[in-house]
Write a protein that holds these residues in place. Structure first.
Motif, short mmCIF file in Angstrom:
data_model
loop_
_atom_site.label_atom_id
_atom_site.label_comp_id
_atom_site.label_asym_id
_atom_site.label_seq_id
_atom_site.Cartn_x
_atom_site.Cartn_y
_atom_site.Cartn_z
N ASP A 195 0.87 -1.17 0.00
CA ASP A 195 0.00 0.00 0.00
C ASP A 195 0.92 1.22 0.00
OD1 ASP A 195 -1.65 2.19 0.65
OD2 ASP A 195 -3.09 0.87 1.67
N PHE A 196 1.11 1.81 -1.18
CA PHE A 196 2.06 2.91 -1.30
C PHE A 196 1.55 4.20 -0.65
CE2 PHE A 196 3.17 0.09 -4.86
CZ PHE A 196 4.52 -0.09 -4.61
N ASN A 197 0.24 4.32 -0.47
CA ASN A 197 -0.30 5.50 0.20
C ASN A 197 -0.10 5.43 1.71
OD1 ASN A 197 -1.34 6.77 -2.18
ND2 ASN A 197 -3.03 5.30 -2.17
N LYS A 198 -0.36 4.26 2.27
CA LYS A 198 -0.20 4.10 3.73
C LYS A 198 1.22 3.68 4.10
CE LYS A 198 -5.02 2.80 4.53
NZ LYS A 198 -5.94 1.73 5.06
N LYS A 199 2.04 3.36 3.11
CA LYS A 199 3.42 2.90 3.33
C LYS A 199 3.45 1.64 4.19
CE LYS A 199 5.95 7.22 2.64
NZ LYS A 199 6.98 8.12 3.19
N ALA B 123 18.71 -33.08 -23.34
CA ALA B 123 18.30 -32.01 -22.42
C ALA B 123 18.23 -30.70 -23.18
CB ALA B 123 19.27 -31.91 -21.25
N VAL B 124 17.48 -29.76 -22.62
CA VAL B 124 17.31 -28.43 -23.22
C VAL B 124 17.55 -27.37 -22.16
CG1 VAL B 124 15.65 -26.81 -24.23
CG2 VAL B 124 15.69 -29.19 -24.99
N ILE B 125 18.27 -26.33 -22.53
CA ILE B 125 18.49 -25.19 -21.65
C ILE B 125 17.82 -23.98 -22.28
CG2 ILE B 125 20.22 -23.64 -20.67
CD1 ILE B 125 22.07 -26.14 -20.56
N ILE B 126 16.94 -23.33 -21.53
CA ILE B 126 16.19 -22.17 -22.02
C ILE B 126 16.91 -20.91 -21.55
CG2 ILE B 126 13.96 -21.01 -22.10
CD1 ILE B 126 13.94 -23.84 -23.25
N ALA B 127 17.36 -20.10 -22.51
CA ALA B 127 18.09 -18.88 -22.17
C ALA B 127 17.74 -17.79 -23.18
CB ALA B 127 19.59 -19.15 -22.16
N ILE B 128 16.46 -17.42 -23.22
CA ILE B 128 16.02 -16.48 -24.26
C ILE B 128 15.80 -15.07 -23.72
CG2 ILE B 128 15.03 -18.28 -25.68
CD1 ILE B 128 12.28 -17.42 -24.72
N GLY B 129 16.15 -14.84 -22.46
CA GLY B 129 16.04 -13.49 -21.95
C GLY B 129 15.33 -13.41 -20.62
N PHE B 130 15.14 -12.16 -20.14
CA PHE B 130 14.56 -11.91 -18.82
C PHE B 130 13.40 -10.95 -18.93
CE2 PHE B 130 18.93 -13.15 -18.04
CZ PHE B 130 18.80 -14.05 -17.00
N ARG B 131 12.52 -11.05 -17.94
CA ARG B 131 11.40 -10.12 -17.81
C ARG B 131 11.44 -9.55 -16.40
NH1 ARG B 131 7.76 -13.45 -19.05
NH2 ARG B 131 7.52 -12.86 -21.25
N PRO B 132 11.39 -8.21 -16.25
CA PRO B 132 11.42 -7.63 -14.91
C PRO B 132 10.33 -8.22 -14.02
CG PRO B 132 11.62 -5.91 -16.57
CD PRO B 132 11.31 -7.19 -17.31
N ASN B 133 10.69 -8.55 -12.80
CA ASN B 133 9.75 -9.17 -11.86
C ASN B 133 8.99 -8.07 -11.12
OD1 ASN B 133 8.48 -11.21 -10.49
ND2 ASN B 133 10.08 -11.39 -8.93
N THR B 134 8.09 -7.41 -11.85
CA THR B 134 7.39 -6.24 -11.30
C THR B 134 5.87 -6.34 -11.43
OG1 THR B 134 7.52 -5.10 -13.44
CG2 THR B 134 9.33 -4.72 -11.90
N LYS B 135 5.39 -7.48 -11.83
CA LYS B 135 3.98 -7.59 -12.23
C LYS B 135 3.01 -7.17 -11.13
CE LYS B 135 0.77 -10.77 -14.50
NZ LYS B 135 0.58 -12.14 -15.04
N PHE B 136 3.30 -7.51 -9.87
CA PHE B 136 2.31 -7.27 -8.83
C PHE B 136 2.26 -5.83 -8.34
CE2 PHE B 136 5.71 -7.69 -5.74
CZ PHE B 136 5.25 -7.04 -4.60
N TYR B 137 3.20 -4.99 -8.78
CA TYR B 137 3.16 -3.59 -8.34
C TYR B 137 3.40 -2.58 -9.46
CZ TYR B 137 8.31 -4.11 -8.19
OH TYR B 137 9.62 -4.35 -8.50
N ALA B 138 3.69 -3.02 -10.68
CA ALA B 138 4.11 -2.12 -11.75
C ALA B 138 3.06 -1.08 -12.13
CB ALA B 138 4.51 -2.91 -12.99
N ASP B 139 1.79 -1.39 -11.96
CA ASP B 139 0.73 -0.46 -12.35
C ASP B 139 0.77 0.85 -11.58
OD1 ASP B 139 -0.18 -2.29 -14.17
OD2 ASP B 139 -1.85 -3.00 -12.96
N ASN B 140 1.49 0.89 -10.49
CA ASN B 140 1.58 2.09 -9.66
C ASN B 140 2.64 3.08 -10.15
OD1 ASN B 140 -0.18 1.38 -7.08
ND2 ASN B 140 1.01 -0.45 -7.60
N PHE B 141 3.47 2.66 -11.10
CA PHE B 141 4.65 3.44 -11.47
C PHE B 141 4.69 3.78 -12.95
CE2 PHE B 141 5.80 0.86 -7.82
CZ PHE B 141 6.45 1.75 -6.99
N LYS B 142 5.55 4.72 -13.29
CA LYS B 142 5.96 4.91 -14.67
C LYS B 142 6.93 3.79 -15.00
CE LYS B 142 5.54 9.97 -14.73
NZ LYS B 142 6.28 11.25 -14.87
N THR B 143 6.71 3.11 -16.13
CA THR B 143 7.53 1.96 -16.48
C THR B 143 7.96 2.02 -17.94
OG1 THR B 143 5.69 0.55 -17.19
CG2 THR B 143 6.24 0.51 -14.84
N LEU B 144 8.97 1.22 -18.26
CA LEU B 144 9.31 0.97 -19.65
C LEU B 144 8.30 -0.01 -20.22
CD1 LEU B 144 13.20 0.53 -19.34
CD2 LEU B 144 11.93 2.60 -19.98
#
Length: 444
Positions: free
Chosen positions: A83-87, A236-257
């Motif tokens: 809760d960013f308003n109540k901190k 065996a297979v190794i998946i290494a196609i990149g990363f996604r910022p782990n921000t899903k649960f709070y990103a809507d509150n911020f300016k984002t890329l």
């Protein structure tokens, strides 16, 4: 002052350590989902390849060391709501399932990134791995003796590093890249081609313009990978196609890329007052490009230190980040390569009026043993000759030269100045005209 840091790996622990020294009266709490802190995931490909045996080498700090400095660690805990308003943060104990609330005066988000695992049929098999967590790599290490044919999906940093290490262990390695070139982010085409050739020289099969469409399973194990061009038998297979910022649960509150990374300013503060961010969940101010997403350990640690300085001080005393250049390096087979500043394609996309020069020159005097060629490309302003970017490829003595080029770009030097910089000389290390001088003097 109550300071809470969510994430205790690179940026988070750098910030916590610095904040504890900057404001000794602050109460600092770090919330981390894992059992450990300060883990250097960059070492995982080399740990897998048996370059070193002790997994503890990848930990910069232990929980006990940090707790002795007065930092409160909540390991195996997860922030499930803010809760960013109540901190106020809702924290869940992952062992008991119990939740509680934690108030803060200032907050840092250092939640990192997660590997992209595309929804390709069959990808959920036990013999499909990602190279981001120690547990996953240890599981792969234990199974390696039963694997001969291994496919690495993704031609970025981790994909190339893992392929390079696995072939040293005697594995039959195929590197699959959906795009036209490997390492196309930090390098222009001529360097991507050189890196591809370096891997192929070590008997790695590099397949570009080819994407995995299905992972064929037999008894719950991937036994083949289907693409539009054919089918590859694998163990065996190794998946290494990149990363996604782990921000899903709070990103809507911020300016984002566009990818969800939290945009921060030069102080590390987000668009919400008293909330900071750094590392793979956030943007990084780039000296030439502005807000960028650069998932590099160097950027995470530097920006983490800036946040650690500012988070415990009044705003009037905050320090500013000098800006990143996205400097990076890679080893491929017997070769090494580095990139710093802007590539040619980045400069063009930014609309800059540029010229380039690309040369091959010697690493040191011809009468000293094992003379090798170094390929150097410079990207510079067509009118002012200010240096914007550089790339290098070669064998020994190549990547460390990027340090001088990074410094020149950071300082805003011109190629004309760089051509006469007084670099150290002795026959075992350079020629009388250092390779960097030579490249700069070809800029016209």
């Amino acid at each position: 002052m109550e300071i809470v840091i969510i994430g205790g790996i690179a940026a988070g622990m750098s910030a916590a350590a610095k904040a504890s020294r900057t404001n000794k009266d602050a109460n600092i709490t770090v919330i981390e989902k894992e059992k450990y802190i300060s883990f250097g995931a960059c070492g995982l490909p080399y740990y897998l390849g048996e370059e070193f045996a002790d997994e503890n080498e990848m930990f910069a700090r232990t929980p006990e060391q940090m707790e002795k400095t007065g930092i409160n660690l909540l390991l195996e805990h997860e922030a499930t709501n803010i809760d960013f308003n109540k901190k106020i943060i809702t924290v869940t104990d992952l062992q008991t399932g119990e939740s509680f609330e934690k108030a803060y005066d200032r907050l840092m988000l250092a939640t990192g990134a997660q590997p992209i695992v595309p929804p390709i049929p069959g990808i959920d098999a036990d013999n499909a791995y990602t190279i981001t967590k120690l547990d996953s790599v240890n599981r792969l290490k234990k199974a390696l003796t039963s694997y001969k044919k291994i496919m690495v999906v993704g031609g970025g940093f981790i994909g190339v590093e893992v392929a390079d290490q696995l072939v040293k262990l005697g594995k039959d390695v195929t590197l699959l890249e959906a795009g036209p070139e490997i390492m196309s982010g930090p390098f222009d085409s001529e360097f991507s081609q050189k890196l591809k050739g370096a891997l192929e020289e070590d008997d790695i099969c590099v397949c570009t313009n080819e994407a995995a469409e299905e992972f064929v399973q037999t008894d719950g194990q991937i036994t083949a990978v289907k693409t539009a061009k054919g089918q590859y038998e694998v163990d065996a297979v190794i998946i290494a196609i990149g990363f996604r910022p782990n921000t899903k649960f709070y990103a809507d509150n911020f300016k984002t890329l566009s990818n969800g990374a939290i945009i921060i300013d030069q102080h590390g503060q987000t668009s919400i007052k008293d909330v900071f961010a750094a590392g793979d969940c956030a943007s990084i101010p780039n000296r030439l490009l502005g807000d960028t997403y650069t998932a590099l350990a160097t950027s995470a640690n530097k920006m983490g230190r800036i946040v650690g300085t500012n988070i415990g001080l009044p705003e009037s005393e905050w320090e500013s980040f000098v800006g990143s250049l996205g400097s990076s390096a890679i080893k491929a087979g017997q070769y090494e390569a580095a990139s710093t500043g802007l590539t040619e394609k980045q400069a063009i996309s930014k609309g800059l009026n540029i010229k380039t020069t690309c040369i091959e020159t010697n690493n040191h005097s011809n009468y000293y043993t094992v003379q090798e060629k170094i390929m150097i490309k410079l990207v510079y302003d067509a009118e002012t000759f200010v240096l914007y970017g550089a790339q290098l490829f070669g064998k020994n003595e190549t990547v460390l030269r990027a340090t001088g080029l990074t410094t020149a770009i950071h300082a805003g030097m011109t190629t004309k100045e760089l051509g006469f910089v007084d670099f150290a000389y002795a026959p075992p290390f350079a020629s009388t005209w250092e390779a960097i001088n030579v490249a700069a003097n070809t800029a016209k």
